[in-house]
Write a protein that holds these residues in place. Structure first.
Motif, PDB file in Angstrom:
ATOM      1  N   VAL A  33       8.367  -5.038  -6.312  1.00 59.85           N
ATOM      2  CA  VAL A  33       7.744  -5.905  -5.309  1.00 59.85           C
ATOM      3  C   VAL A  33       6.960  -5.091  -4.297  1.00 59.85           C
ATOM      4  O   VAL A  33       5.800  -5.408  -3.970  1.00 59.85           O
ATOM      5  CB  VAL A  33       8.818  -6.754  -4.599  1.00 59.85           C
ATOM      6  N   TRP A  34       7.561  -4.029  -3.787  1.00 60.90           N
ATOM      7  CA  TRP A  34       6.879  -3.223  -2.774  1.00 60.90           C
ATOM      8  C   TRP A  34       5.648  -2.520  -3.345  1.00 60.90           C
ATOM      9  O   TRP A  34       4.626  -2.402  -2.660  1.00 60.90           O
ATOM     10  CB  TRP A  34       7.849  -2.189  -2.185  1.00 60.90           C
ATOM     11  N   VAL A  38       2.007  -2.999  -1.823  1.00 62.42           N
ATOM     12  CA  VAL A  38       1.230  -1.857  -1.307  1.00 62.42           C
ATOM     13  C   VAL A  38      -0.109  -1.754  -2.021  1.00 62.42           C
ATOM     14  O   VAL A  38      -1.153  -1.509  -1.393  1.00 62.42           O
ATOM     15  CB  VAL A  38       2.044  -0.551  -1.467  1.00 62.42           C
ATOM     16  N   TYR A  39      -0.100  -1.948  -3.344  1.00 61.77           N
ATOM     17  CA  TYR A  39      -1.339  -1.866  -4.123  1.00 61.77           C
ATOM     18  C   TYR A  39      -2.352  -2.898  -3.642  1.00 61.77           C
ATOM     19  O   TYR A  39      -3.524  -2.574  -3.393  1.00 61.77           O
ATOM     20  CB  TYR A  39      -1.018  -2.086  -5.599  1.00 61.77           C
ATOM     21  N   ASN A  40      -1.916  -4.136  -3.472  1.00 62.30           N
ATOM     22  CA  ASN A  40      -2.838  -5.188  -3.038  1.00 62.30           C
ATOM     23  C   ASN A  40      -3.267  -5.011  -1.582  1.00 62.30           C
ATOM     24  O   ASN A  40      -4.410  -5.311  -1.231  1.00 62.30           O
ATOM     25  CB  ASN A  40      -2.196  -6.565  -3.234  1.00 62.30           C
ATOM     26  N   SER A 348       0.225   7.701  -4.720  1.00 60.76           N
ATOM     27  CA  SER A 348       0.647   7.325  -3.369  1.00 60.76           C
ATOM     28  C   SER A 348       1.172   5.892  -3.319  1.00 60.76           C
ATOM     29  O   SER A 348       2.054   5.577  -2.508  1.00 60.76           O
ATOM     30  CB  SER A 348      -0.518   7.498  -2.390  1.00 60.76           C
ATOM     31  N   VAL A 349       0.635   5.018  -4.177  1.00 61.89           N
ATOM     32  CA  VAL A 349       1.103   3.625  -4.213  1.00 61.89           C
ATOM     33  C   VAL A 349       2.556   3.581  -4.678  1.00 61.89           C
ATOM     34  O   VAL A 349       3.402   2.906  -4.065  1.00 61.89           O
ATOM     35  CB  VAL A 349       0.212   2.782  -5.139  1.00 61.89           C
ATOM     36  N   TYR A 350       2.854   4.310  -5.754  1.00 62.88           N
ATOM     37  CA  TYR A 350       4.224   4.338  -6.264  1.00 62.88           C
ATOM     38  C   TYR A 350       5.177   5.003  -5.266  1.00 62.88           C
ATOM     39  O   TYR A 350       6.296   4.513  -5.046  1.00 62.88           O
ATOM     40  CB  TYR A 350       4.275   5.086  -7.591  1.00 62.88           C
ATOM     41  N   LEU A 351       4.755   6.113  -4.675  1.00 59.66           N
ATOM     42  CA  LEU A 351       5.625   6.831  -3.747  1.00 59.66           C
ATOM     43  C   LEU A 351       5.933   5.986  -2.514  1.00 59.66           C
ATOM     44  O   LEU A 351       7.060   5.992  -2.009  1.00 59.66           O
ATOM     45  CB  LEU A 351       4.972   8.157  -3.346  1.00 59.66           C
ATOM     46  N   THR A 352       4.925   5.263  -2.025  1.00 61.13           N
ATOM     47  CA  THR A 352       5.160   4.370  -0.891  1.00 61.13           C
ATOM     48  C   THR A 352       6.113   3.250  -1.286  1.00 61.13           C
ATOM     49  O   THR A 352       7.003   2.867  -0.511  1.00 61.13           O
ATOM     50  CB  THR A 352       3.836   3.773  -0.385  1.00 61.13           C
ATOM     51  N   GLY A 353       5.940   2.694  -2.490  1.00 63.03           N
ATOM     52  CA  GLY A 353       6.839   1.661  -2.989  1.00 63.03           C
ATOM     53  C   GLY A 353       8.270   2.162  -3.107  1.00 63.03           C
ATOM     54  O   GLY A 353       9.226   1.444  -2.759  1.00 63.03           O
ATOM     55  N   ALA A 357      11.383   0.772  -0.883  1.00 63.88           N
ATOM     56  CA  ALA A 357      12.525   0.216  -1.611  1.00 63.88           C
ATOM     57  C   ALA A 357      13.823   0.895  -1.188  1.00 63.88           C
ATOM     58  O   ALA A 357      14.862   0.236  -1.031  1.00 63.88           O
ATOM     59  CB  ALA A 357      12.303   0.356  -3.116  1.00 63.88           C
ATOM     60  N   VAL A 358      13.777   2.214  -0.990  1.00 64.60           N
ATOM     61  CA  VAL A 358      14.974   2.949  -0.549  1.00 64.60           C
ATOM     62  C   VAL A 358      15.418   2.457   0.828  1.00 64.60           C
ATOM     63  O   VAL A 358      16.606   2.184   1.056  1.00 64.60           O
ATOM     64  CB  VAL A 358      14.684   4.463  -0.520  1.00 64.60           C
ATOM     65  N   VAL A 359      14.460   2.345   1.749  1.00 67.29           N
ATOM     66  CA  VAL A 359      14.781   1.861   3.096  1.00 67.29           C
ATOM     67  C   VAL A 359      15.355   0.447   3.029  1.00 67.29           C
ATOM     68  O   VAL A 359      16.335   0.113   3.710  1.00 67.29           O
ATOM     69  CB  VAL A 359      13.527   1.900   3.995  1.00 67.29           C
TER      70      VAL A 359
END
Length: 388
Positions: A33-34, A38-40, A348-353, A357-359
Motif C-alpha cells: 500500500v505504501w 508513494v509512487y503515485n 527510492s520508491v521501494y525504500l520509502t515504502g 511500512a516498518v514505522v
C-alpha cells in the motif's frame, strides 16, 4: 534488559511465532500500500506541463469520403470558430488528445538507439490552447511543414532516452521501423502529463497535423458553459450533412481518467485496512491473554520493587522485539523488489515504502500492546500473589 527480553521470548517461542507471522504478513500488506501511494504521489508532484481549465474538446465526425474533402471541412470549421469571441484559441489534434482514451505510439531511432514514444499530431496553435511552455527551441509553424525535414517537439524524458546529455535541438532522427523520412527535433518541453494526474514521466512527440485529425481543442474565456457548448455544436453541425459533434470539458475528462487510478487504490486501501484491523484485533487478543497468564510473574516483579512504568515498558518492549523478528523477515523479502528492479520502479520508491511500512507496524503493535500492558502495570502484587 534486551538479553532478558530475548530469554523470555525464546521460552515462549511457539506462542510468539504466530504473532511474528501476523506481523510479517501485515508488513507485506503495508509495504504494498505504501509503495503504491508513494509512487503515485511522486508522479502527482511533477508539474503537469499543460493547463486544462476552460479547455474544451470537440469530437467531430465529418463523414468525409476522403482526406481531401476532410481538409476542406476542417477549414470550414476553422472559419466558423473565428465567429465566437468567447473562443480565445483553437487547434485540431489527433484522436489521442490529452485525457482521451486513445493512444498512438511510434518508434524513433538515433544512432541505433530505438525508443518508443506517444505521437500526437497537432496544429501550430496547440501550445496556445493547452498553455504549454517550451524549455528549449521553438514550436513548429506552417512554414516548417514544407521543409526538407519533418519538424517535431519532444518531451525531456524522450530527449534524455534518445540523446542523453547531448543537445537535442537540430538532431535528425528516423521515425518508424520502415519509414526513412528524416525527422528534425526543433523543440523540447519539460513535462506533458496528458493521461492523468498520476502519470509518470513518459515519452511524447508532437508532430504537425495532417489531413485526418478530427478532434478540436479550444480555449474559451472563463465563465462559459452549456450555452456556449450548444451554440458551437449547433454551428458546426450546420456546416455539413450528417455531421455530429460532441463537446466535453477537459477538466471532466481528466477527472474521469483520475478515477481509473484512484478507484483501485481506494479499494486496495479498504481491503488492506480491513485485513490490518483483523490482525490488530488478533494481536490485541493474544497479548491480553498472554499477560493474563503471567499475572504471577507480574506480582513477583511488583513485590520486588518494579514500578508501574517499568512493567508497562517491559511488555511494550517485549512486543516490539517480537515485531522486529517479523519485520526482519518481511524486509528481507521487500528489499528484493529494488534489487531485482521489479515493475521498473525507482529504488527510492521501494525504500520509502519499506520505511513507512516498518514505522506503521511499530505504531500498530505499540497501540495493540499499550492497553494490556497498562492493565498489567496497575495490578497490585498482594492481590495477584493471593490469587495464585
Amino acid at each position: 534488559m534486551l538479553k532478558h527480553l530475548f530469554k523470555i521470548i525464546w521460552k515462549r517461542k511457539k506462542s510468539n511465532s504466530l504473532m511474528m507471522l501476523e506481523i510479517f504478513f501485515s508488513f507485506l500488506i503495508l509495504f504494498a500500500v505504501w509503495t503504491l501511494a508513494v509512487y503515485n504521489y511522486k508522479n502527482y508532484a511533477h508539474p503537469a506541463g499543460l493547463e486544462t481549465d476552460n479547455v474544451w474538446v470537440a469530437f467531430i465526425d465529418f463523414h468525409a469520403p476522403n482526406d481531401t474533402v476532410k481538409m476542406q471541412y476542417k477549414e470550414l470549421v476553422k472559419q466558423q470558430m473565428t465567429r465566437y469571441k468567447e473562443v480565445k484559441s483553437f487547434a485540431f489534434s489527433s484522436t489521442n488528445a490529452p485525457f482521451t482514451f486513445s493512444s498512438s505510439n511510434n518508434q524513433f531511432e538515433y544512432k541505433k538507439k530505438k525508443v518508443m514514444s506517444e505521437v500526437m499530431s497537432v496544429e501550430p496553435a496547440f501550445p496556445d490552447v493547452m498553455g504549454i511552455k517550451l524549455a528549449e527551441g521553438r514550436w513548429f509553424t506552417k512554414a516548417d511543414e514544407v521543409g526538407k525535414f519533418r519538424p517535431i517537439v519532444i518531451t525531456r524524458h524522450l530527449k534524455n532516452e534518445l540523446f542523453g546529455n547531448e543537445n537535442a535541438i537540430g538532431k535528425i532522427i528516423n521515425e518508424g521501423e520502415s519509414d526513412n523520412t528524416p525527422t528534425k527535433v526543433i523543440g523540447v518541453v519539460d513535462f506533458f502529463r496528458h493521461k492523468d494526474d498520476f502519470q509518470p514521466l513518459s515519452n511524447c512527440t508532437f508532430v504537425p497535423a495532417g489531413k485526418w485529425e478530427d478532434t478540436m481543442l479550444m480555449k474559451v474565456t472563463e465563465g462559459n458553459g452549456a450555452e456556449l457548448e450548444a451554440q458551437i455544436a449547433k454551428g458546426i453541425t450546420q456546416l455539413g450533412k450528417d455531421w455530429s459533434v460532441e463537446i466535453q470539458q477537459m477538466n471532466n475528462m481528466k477527472a474521469n481518467r483520475n478515477k481509473l487510478v484512484l478507484v483501485p487504490i481506494i479499494i486496495l486501501s479498504i481491503v488492506c485496512g480491513f485485513l490490518i484491523f483483523n490482525v490488530a484485533l488478533g494481536l490485541f487478543g493474544v497479548l491480553f491473554q498472554t499477560i493474563n497468564r503471567r499475572r504471577q510473574e507480574i506480582g513477583v516483579r511488583r513485590a520486588m520493587g518494579a514500578t508501574k512504568k517499568a512493567i508497562l515498558i517491559h511488555f511494550i518492549g517485549e512486543t516490539a522485539v517480537i515485531a522486529t523478528f517479523g519485520l526482519i523477515l518481511g524486509v528481507f523479502f521487500a528489499i528484493q523488489f529494488p534489487l531485482l528492479n521489479v515493475f521498473d520502479l525507482e529504488a527510492s520508491v521501494y525504500l520509502t515504502g519499506i520505511a513507512l511500512a516498518v514505522v506503521s507496524v511499530y505504531v500498530l503493535v505499540t497501540i495493540c500492546a499499550f492497553y494490556p500492558s497498562r492493565q498489567a502495570s496497575v495490578l497490585h502484587p498482594a492481590t495477584v500473589l493471593h490469587e495464585e
